[in-house]
Design a protein around this motif. Structure first.
Motif, PDB file in Angstrom:
ATOM      1  N   PRO A   1      10.507   2.435   2.533  1.00 20.25           N
ATOM      2  CA  PRO A   1      10.710   1.227   3.340  1.00 20.25           C
ATOM      3  C   PRO A   1       9.734   1.180   4.503  1.00 20.25           C
ATOM      4  O   PRO A   1       9.138   2.196   4.879  1.00 20.25           O
ATOM      5  CB  PRO A   1      12.158   1.381   3.838  1.00 20.25           C
ATOM      6  N   LEU A   2       9.579  -0.012   5.077  1.00 18.73           N
ATOM      7  CA  LEU A   2       8.704  -0.212   6.232  1.00 18.73           C
ATOM      8  C   LEU A   2       9.568  -0.565   7.437  1.00 18.73           C
ATOM      9  O   LEU A   2      10.428  -1.450   7.364  1.00 18.73           O
ATOM     10  CB  LEU A   2       7.714  -1.339   5.951  1.00 18.73           C
ATOM     11  N   HIS A   3       9.336   0.125   8.538  1.00 17.80           N
ATOM     12  CA  HIS A   3      10.084  -0.112   9.764  1.00 17.80           C
ATOM     13  C   HIS A   3       9.100  -0.575  10.842  1.00 17.80           C
ATOM     14  O   HIS A   3       8.234   0.187  11.265  1.00 17.80           O
ATOM     15  CB  HIS A   3      10.800   1.172  10.195  1.00 17.80           C
ATOM     16  N   ILE A   4       9.219  -1.838  11.259  1.00 19.04           N
ATOM     17  CA  ILE A   4       8.336  -2.418  12.269  1.00 19.04           C
ATOM     18  C   ILE A   4       9.011  -2.310  13.626  1.00 19.04           C
ATOM     19  O   ILE A   4      10.159  -2.734  13.793  1.00 19.04           O
ATOM     20  CB  ILE A   4       8.022  -3.890  11.944  1.00 19.04           C
ATOM     21  N   PRO A  55      11.048  -2.969   1.188  1.00 16.17           N
ATOM     22  CA  PRO A  55      12.126  -3.300   2.139  1.00 16.17           C
ATOM     23  C   PRO A  55      11.616  -3.188   3.571  1.00 16.17           C
ATOM     24  O   PRO A  55      10.953  -2.210   3.918  1.00 16.17           O
ATOM     25  CB  PRO A  55      13.206  -2.241   1.852  1.00 16.17           C
ATOM     26  N   ILE A  56      11.923  -4.196   4.397  1.00 16.43           N
ATOM     27  CA  ILE A  56      11.393  -4.243   5.756  1.00 16.43           C
ATOM     28  C   ILE A  56      12.536  -4.315   6.759  1.00 16.43           C
ATOM     29  O   ILE A  56      13.475  -5.115   6.616  1.00 16.43           O
ATOM     30  CB  ILE A  56      10.468  -5.461   5.957  1.00 16.43           C
ATOM     31  N   GLN A  57      12.458  -3.482   7.777  1.00 15.29           N
ATOM     32  CA  GLN A  57      13.351  -3.554   8.926  1.00 15.29           C
ATOM     33  C   GLN A  57      12.493  -3.734  10.166  1.00 15.29           C
ATOM     34  O   GLN A  57      11.422  -3.134  10.289  1.00 15.29           O
ATOM     35  CB  GLN A  57      14.188  -2.276   9.054  1.00 15.29           C
ATOM     36  N   ALA A  58      12.931  -4.579  11.096  1.00 16.13           N
ATOM     37  CA  ALA A  58      12.164  -4.812  12.320  1.00 16.13           C
ATOM     38  C   ALA A  58      13.109  -4.782  13.506  1.00 16.13           C
ATOM     39  O   ALA A  58      14.213  -5.330  13.449  1.00 16.13           O
ATOM     40  CB  ALA A  58      11.438  -6.154  12.253  1.00 16.13           C
TER      41      ALA A  58
END
Length: 309
Positions: free
Chosen positions: A43-46, A94-97
């Motif tokens: 996943p990517l966490h911004i 999947p992206i969380q910001a």
């Protein structure tokens, strides 16, 4: 190379974390991080750091409610733009910001405890202003619990299929080698292992490797050291082609030359002097400031670094 053996079940845990501030450089970091997350099935966490302690050091004066809401709105806009860019780059990731109130350094060091890597742009504005030339990148690379990537180089650049790693014969370079081999495997790239030495350096002249082998000529000792460091990793990653580059020169000079032809340079974080562990070594600092491609800095015993064979 059969990439199936490097599928999700072999990916190391944790998200790819990217720090953003709304700048063009941060946007490039988001794209790089999104590609990295997709390649590793992560996943990517911004993350955007409002940096309230930076505006109000010591906590003696708290921000007004109006100012705090302005900072929050700015952060929300930065995150929305970064999320859109990441989604367009790697829609399946999947992206969380999130926007946090701490300073960038504190925020990203905390994020690094559960990340596979933390990614930053080479410069920026807002909370990450000066990331390249001072505070955030240098402090983070020196103290993070995972590899730290500074996305440098031309904005539009075709992949070269080359990953470069600096090898100095220490245990620290084993951690860098592990990350470099992994990166080369996922990218289906050639790995160039650079080992540069300086025979006027007393640390080289009186190194344990030379003493142990009865003062063999320095060049022979350096060839042997590099071969020994590469052996186990080459067995673990047999499909990664490896090129050895041994030169009598300063390591930072040779690695900077390679940065013009590489997709990524991987180095260990080696602090020196009375502030050991607080500052980056000269090679890492030179690359973070001047390399022509992204640079990954790996600290000793990074929780997410592959373990030595």
């Amino acid at each position: 190379m059969d990439r199936s053996e490097y599928g999700p079940e072999h990916a190391r845990p944790g998200p790819v974390v990217v720090g953003v501030d709304g700048s063009e450089a941060a946007g490039r970091a988001v794209r790089w991080a999104a590609h990295e997350a997709r390649s590793h099935h992560a996943p990517l966490h911004i993350v955007h750091a409002i940096g309230v302690p930076d505006f109000f050091p010591g906590g003696a004066i708290s921000p007004s409610t109006e100012l705090f809401h302005l900072l929050e709105r700015d952060g929300d806009a930065v995150l929305a733009e970064a999320r859109e860019l990441a989604a367009s780059t790697a829609p399946e990731v999947p992206i969380q910001a999130e926007s946090l109130t701490d300073s960038p350094v504190v925020t990203l060091i905390d994020q690094s405890t559960h990340a596979r890597c933390v990614v930053l742009g080479e410069s920026g504005r807002g909370a990450f202003t000066g990331a390249l030339l001072g505070s955030t990148t240098i402090a983070l690379a020196a103290h993070a619990h995972c590899p730290v990537v500074t996305v440098r180089g031309p904005a539009e650049r075709s992949p070269t299929g080359v990953v470069v790693v600096g090898v100095d014969g220490s245990d620290l370079s084993d951690d860098a080698l592990g990350c470099a081999f992994e990166q080369a495997a996922f990218r289906e790239a050639r790995l160039v292992a650079v080992h540069a030495w300086n025979d006027s350096d007393p640390e080289e002249l009186f190194s344990e490797s030379r003493v142990t082998f009865e003062w063999e000529p320095l060049a022979e000792a350096e060839h042997r050291v590099l071969a020994e460091r590469l052996a186990g990793w080459s067995e673990r990653y047999p499909d990664v082609p490896v090129e050895r580059d041994l030169v009598r020169a300063k390591p930072r000079q040779r690695l900077l030359e390679w940065s013009a032809a590489a997709d990524l340079i991987v180095v260990g974080c080696r602090g020196r002097g009375g502030f050991r562990g607080m500052l980056l070594g000269s090679t890492s600092q030179a690359l973070v400031h001047h390399a022509e491609c992204p640079v990954m800095v790996v600290r000793r015993h990074c929780a997410t670094a592959p373990q030595a064979p």
